[in-house]
Design an enzyme around this catalytic site. Sequence first.
Site, mmCIF file in Angstrom:
data_model
loop_
_atom_site.group_PDB
_atom_site.id
_atom_site.type_symbol
_atom_site.label_atom_id
_atom_site.label_comp_id
_atom_site.label_asym_id
_atom_site.label_seq_id
_atom_site.Cartn_x
_atom_site.Cartn_y
_atom_site.Cartn_z
ATOM 1 N N GLU A 172 -5.381 -4.773 0.236
ATOM 2 C CA GLU A 172 -6.381 -4.021 1.509
ATOM 3 C C GLU A 172 -6.831 -3.102 1.247
ATOM 4 O O GLU A 172 -6.000 -1.567 2.089
ATOM 5 C CB GLU A 172 -5.415 -4.428 2.955
ATOM 6 C CG GLU A 172 -4.803 -5.910 2.996
ATOM 7 C CD GLU A 172 -4.006 -5.748 4.085
ATOM 8 O OE1 GLU A 172 -3.283 -4.599 4.816
ATOM 9 O OE2 GLU A 172 -3.796 -7.000 5.135
ATOM 10 N N GLU A 367 -1.621 -13.022 2.512
ATOM 11 C CA GLU A 367 -0.257 -12.533 3.786
ATOM 12 C C GLU A 367 -0.681 -13.643 4.934
ATOM 13 O O GLU A 367 -1.870 -13.553 5.422
ATOM 14 C CB GLU A 367 -0.416 -11.597 3.995
ATOM 15 C CG GLU A 367 -0.105 -9.972 3.189
ATOM 16 C CD GLU A 367 0.646 -8.808 3.455
ATOM 17 O OE1 GLU A 367 0.193 -8.222 4.427
ATOM 18 O OE2 GLU A 367 0.088 -8.449 2.316
#
Length: 461
Positions: A172, A367
């Site tokens: 991320e 995730e």
Amino acid sequence: APAAEQALIDTLPPGFRWGVATSAYQIEGAIDVDGRTPSIWDTFCKVPGAIDNGDTGDIACEHYTRMPADVALIKDLGLDTYRFSVSWPRVQPGGRGGVNPAGIAFYDRLVDELLAQGIDPWVTLYHWDLPQELEDAGGWPVRDTAYRFADYSMLVFDALSDRVDTWTTLNEPWCSAMLGYAYGAHAPGRKEYPAAVAAVHHLLLGHGLATERMREAAPRKLDIGITLNAATAYPASDLEPDLEAARRADGMGARLYLDPLVHGHYPADVIADLATEGIEIPIQEGDLATISAPFDVLGINYYFSQKFTGFGENGETAGEDGLPITRTLPLNRPRTAMDWEIVPEGFTDLLVRISKDYPGVPMVITENGAAFEDTADTTGYVADEGRTAYFASHLAAVASAIQQGADIRGYLAWSLLDNFEWAYGYDKRFGIVRVDYETQARIPKQSALYLKEVAQQHRSK
Ligand code: GBH
């Protein structure tokens, strides 16, 4: 799961991968042993008010010493993949120079332990814990950090690539750049928008440099990629300002990363938006070729989606700074303990859209999960219906995207353990396994047993 969701989950393709994820600073603790130096998170945790309750990662889940038992737990849950991150300041204290043997030894043991239990190790090289010394030298807004990252990556790669098949460079980068350097909500807590945009570029450059070098050195065919957080940005209406707001949100949140990675150029509309704010991405010759180095797997982390409007509270379309308004509106859905709305169809829409706009890029959900205020009964058992329902609806959303043509190879739940939830500290619990922070006892929740069962059923088909 409700019948309609179960029917979709039943269509997940053969070979679909099941697993769980964690990250180093969120679980390891042991911050000052075996030569580890501070990361930006150690520093940030000391800033008064930065973290709820004054929590820190000093102890966390004591995974550094409890690792073998935690691996046994994954084995018990019948999951086939474990995605973990490597702590940069353990492996290369200070962010420069050679490998720290005591630091890399931990990951060496972890990989061996996983393989001994038949679990596939998946390494994330960077999940936000930059060595503090590199931040002192300027951090991600500085170009040199990209080269430091590539060097560090090779230290880990040289040590583990004989046994690890799947590699993620960054987790991320949006969070590292924007939460860290623009909004100040994450380490290092800076609020400098132009620096944050430079950080985006240097993170992507670091990804590309590391990818090229790992590919070159790969002892066999490996899967190398990057993980992005992404969501669907729904416009509040078909009115131009709302469409524009959704476009800007999607541009800064998703396309600013996906376009250079896959297509080799930054999105023109985002470049133009940034230019109106006097911001230029510090691109040098050859950077985009490096950033778009071919990769094998796109990791997607999904939590929720949002609706955007370009209108302010009084119907105005520009703020006091003269810039267009981008504001979120509630979708009026149930919320998790993070106050995030539960929007599974935003997951389907996102995955289908990525598969159309960026064809030929296999995805894995690296995730997905939710925080709830879990309560344990007298035996310690946690009946986390909310989280279990979240997994079911989001697995169905993934299956639905696959039905619509998206190439998705697996699903890793966030997270194995309740852990240090960054600026929220230990108050927010994302684990499928409860951690009693007094005793460090691990107690599987209902959602863990649900995932175990889904994976088992899927494999037996
Ligand atoms: C992940 O980040 C992290 O990888 C993981 O370490 C963490 O524990 C987990 O999620 C749970 O938080 O409205 O500006 O916040 C996810 C972070 C949160 C980033 C939602 C995008 C939406 C944009 N994501 N956020 S904003």
